[in-house]
Design a protein around this motif. Structure first.
Motif, PDB file in Angstrom:
ATOM      1  N   TRP A   1       0.826  -1.202   0.000  1.00 11.31           N
ATOM      2  CA  TRP A   1       0.000   0.000   0.000  1.00 11.31           C
ATOM      3  C   TRP A   1       0.861   1.253   0.000  1.00 11.31           C
ATOM      4  O   TRP A   1       1.933   1.304   0.619  1.00 11.31           O
ATOM      5  CB  TRP A   1      -0.899   0.031   1.238  1.00 11.31           C
ATOM      6  CG  TRP A   1      -1.889  -1.089   1.300  1.00 11.31           C
ATOM      7  CD1 TRP A   1      -2.349  -1.829   0.262  1.00 11.31           C
ATOM      8  CD2 TRP A   1      -2.534  -1.586   2.470  1.00 11.31           C
ATOM      9  NE1 TRP A   1      -3.249  -2.762   0.683  1.00 11.31           N
ATOM     10  CE2 TRP A   1      -3.388  -2.640   2.045  1.00 11.31           C
ATOM     11  CE3 TRP A   1      -2.495  -1.248   3.817  1.00 11.31           C
ATOM     12  CZ2 TRP A   1      -4.179  -3.364   2.937  1.00 11.31           C
ATOM     13  CZ3 TRP A   1      -3.286  -1.951   4.699  1.00 11.31           C
ATOM     14  CH2 TRP A   1      -4.124  -3.001   4.261  1.00 11.31           C
TER      15      TRP A   1
ATOM     16  N   LYS B   1      -3.110   5.112   0.947  1.00  6.96           N
ATOM     17  CA  LYS B   1      -3.984   3.940   1.030  1.00  6.96           C
ATOM     18  C   LYS B   1      -3.860   3.251   2.384  1.00  6.96           C
ATOM     19  O   LYS B   1      -4.850   2.779   2.949  1.00  6.96           O
ATOM     20  CB  LYS B   1      -3.631   2.942  -0.080  1.00  6.96           C
ATOM     21  CG  LYS B   1      -4.619   1.804  -0.192  1.00  6.96           C
ATOM     22  CD  LYS B   1      -4.345   0.948  -1.419  1.00  6.96           C
ATOM     23  CE  LYS B   1      -5.392  -0.140  -1.561  1.00  6.96           C
ATOM     24  NZ  LYS B   1      -5.160  -0.972  -2.781  1.00  6.96           N
ATOM     25  N   SER B   2      -2.652   3.245   2.941  1.00  7.46           N
ATOM     26  CA  SER B   2      -2.441   2.645   4.255  1.00  7.46           C
ATOM     27  C   SER B   2      -3.214   3.394   5.329  1.00  7.46           C
ATOM     28  O   SER B   2      -3.832   2.784   6.218  1.00  7.46           O
ATOM     29  CB  SER B   2      -0.950   2.628   4.592  1.00  7.46           C
ATOM     30  OG  SER B   2      -0.728   2.077   5.870  1.00  7.46           O
TER      31      SER B   2
ATOM     32  N   ARG C   1      -6.954   2.564   4.940  1.00  6.01           N
ATOM     33  CA  ARG C   1      -7.262   1.227   5.455  1.00  6.01           C
ATOM     34  C   ARG C   1      -7.230   1.204   6.988  1.00  6.01           C
ATOM     35  O   ARG C   1      -8.071   0.565   7.628  1.00  6.01           O
ATOM     36  CB  ARG C   1      -6.255   0.217   4.898  1.00  6.01           C
ATOM     37  CG  ARG C   1      -6.397  -0.047   3.423  1.00  6.01           C
ATOM     38  CD  ARG C   1      -7.712  -0.747   3.114  1.00  6.01           C
ATOM     39  NE  ARG C   1      -7.881  -1.050   1.712  1.00  6.01           N
ATOM     40  CZ  ARG C   1      -7.520  -2.176   1.126  1.00  6.01           C
ATOM     41  NH1 ARG C   1      -6.959  -3.122   1.855  1.00  6.01           N
ATOM     42  NH2 ARG C   1      -7.726  -2.362  -0.161  1.00  6.01           N
TER      43      ARG C   1
END
Length: 364
Positions: free
Chosen positions: A156, A160-161, A164
């Protein structure tokens, strides 16, 4: 086969105080190519008991809670959405792996396994694993938010990390806890297993004490392809599922990287089993190490130890083979003399030799 997924979650708000560890798990399997199986299947389990099922042929979530009549599926819109997201994500991941492996034909499998555990009514574990064609490719610890992947395409970005992390912390973690609590409350007679553990020695009668003591043994077999010796520590028939198993070499723990297995699996009678195996070379056998399988469980006061000594086993095996050869030789001589018409005295003597050899074996 190792597995992965997003959990199929159900909203619930019932609180259940518990002193045990309970698990909500989701197993999803996506298959490419022409097979007799649905393209995707999903199973939701509580304490290893299947509670719901979905596949792409029936295209709906169905209840497998056979102990309750006319059970209805709640929150269908939310869970249909989760199924759609999971389907899309697994299909993308499978295509990525096929492209990366330059595989365009044949059947290939992408699996996902998600689990969250409640220990003393507190979320103690929440993780996701995925695998492609039986090889693990991805792990994510949803509590520490640590990602471990063997595929660069799955790494990621920072953005994106963070997204999430926020989704799992604010949505999936509390949702998983509420779901598990709801199931444990509504179906506690089945899922908490009070009074339902069966005693096979009493022809399936219920045990008043729900704990079951593990049966521990060490199994030795030769690996067909390598010729090495596989030593397996096996514990079976125990309940509850929490168990600690260690394989020792000369009283020192064997490193995990040398072992295979280690997953607690359900038996058909409601108890559990666990196996850990070590591959031992001929050179290691000649070094005369002593191996010990040690198991700790709630049902026993102290740990259970079972030893495996390759030197002793080899000596016994040699003795048995020598004995077998002597017995076969004696029988052949006996039959030969009978057919050549020798006197009954010789026949009786040969019989006495065989009996003597058998008696010697029993004394060893």
């Amino acid at each position: 086969m190792k597995v992965p997924a997003v959990v199929l979650l159900i909203l619930g708000s019932v609180h259940l105080a518990s002193t045990d560890t309970h698990s909500l798990t989701m197993v999803a399997t996506f298959i490419s190519g022409e097979t007799q199986f649905p393209e995707i299947t999903m199973v939701l389990l509580v304490n290893d008991v299947p509670v719901e099922y979905y596949d792409s042929d029936i295209k709906k979530i169905v209840s497998r809670r056979h102990w309750r009549a006319n059970d209805s599926i709640q929150e269908t819109d939310l869970r249909d959405y989760v199924v759609a997201v999971l389907y899309s994500g697994m299909k993308t991941s499978l295509n990525t792996m096929m492209k990366r492996s330059n595989q365009t034909q044949g059947a290939h499998v992408y699996q996902s396994f998600t689990a969250c555990d409640l220990e003393n009514d507190t979320l103690s574990r929440f993780f996701i694993m995925s695998a492609y064609d039986e090889e693990e490719k991805y792990q994510y610890d949803a509590l520490s938010h640590i990602q471990n992947t063997f595929v660069p395409e799955f790494v990621w970005s920072k953005v994106k990390s963070d997204i999430r992390k926020h989704i799992f912390s604010s949505i999936y973690q509390p949702l998983c806890v509420r779901t598990l609590r709801r199931y444990l409350q509504e179906d506690k007679n089945i899922l908490l297993r009070k009074g339902t553990v069966l005693d096979s020695s009493r022809t399936g009668s219920p045990l008043s004490d729900p704990t079951e003591r593990p049966r521990v043994r060490v199994i030795q077999k030769t690996e067909p392809h390598s010729g090495r010796t596989q030593v397996s520590c096996v514990a079976t028939g125990f309940y509850p599922r929490r168990v600690n198993m260690t394989l020792l070499r000369d009283d020192r723990p064997v490193p995990d990287r040398e072992l295979t297995g280690g997953q607690v699996l359900p038996n058909g009678d409601g108890t559990y089993q666990l196996r850990r195996s070590l591959s031992v070379s001929e050179e290691e056998l000649r070094e005369r190490h002593r191996y010990t399988c040690t198991v700790s469980h709630l049902s026993v006061d102290n740990k259970l130890d079972v030893n495996w000594d390759p030197v002793l086993i080899s000596a016994v095996l040699i003795a048995v083979l020598v004995l077998a050869a002597l017995i076969i030789t004696a029988i052949v001589l006996c039959r030969k003399r009978r057919h050549t018409g020798e006197e009954d005295e010789n026949w009786m003597m040969d019989r006495s030799i065989t009996v003597t050899l058998i008696n010697w074996h029993h004394k060893q």
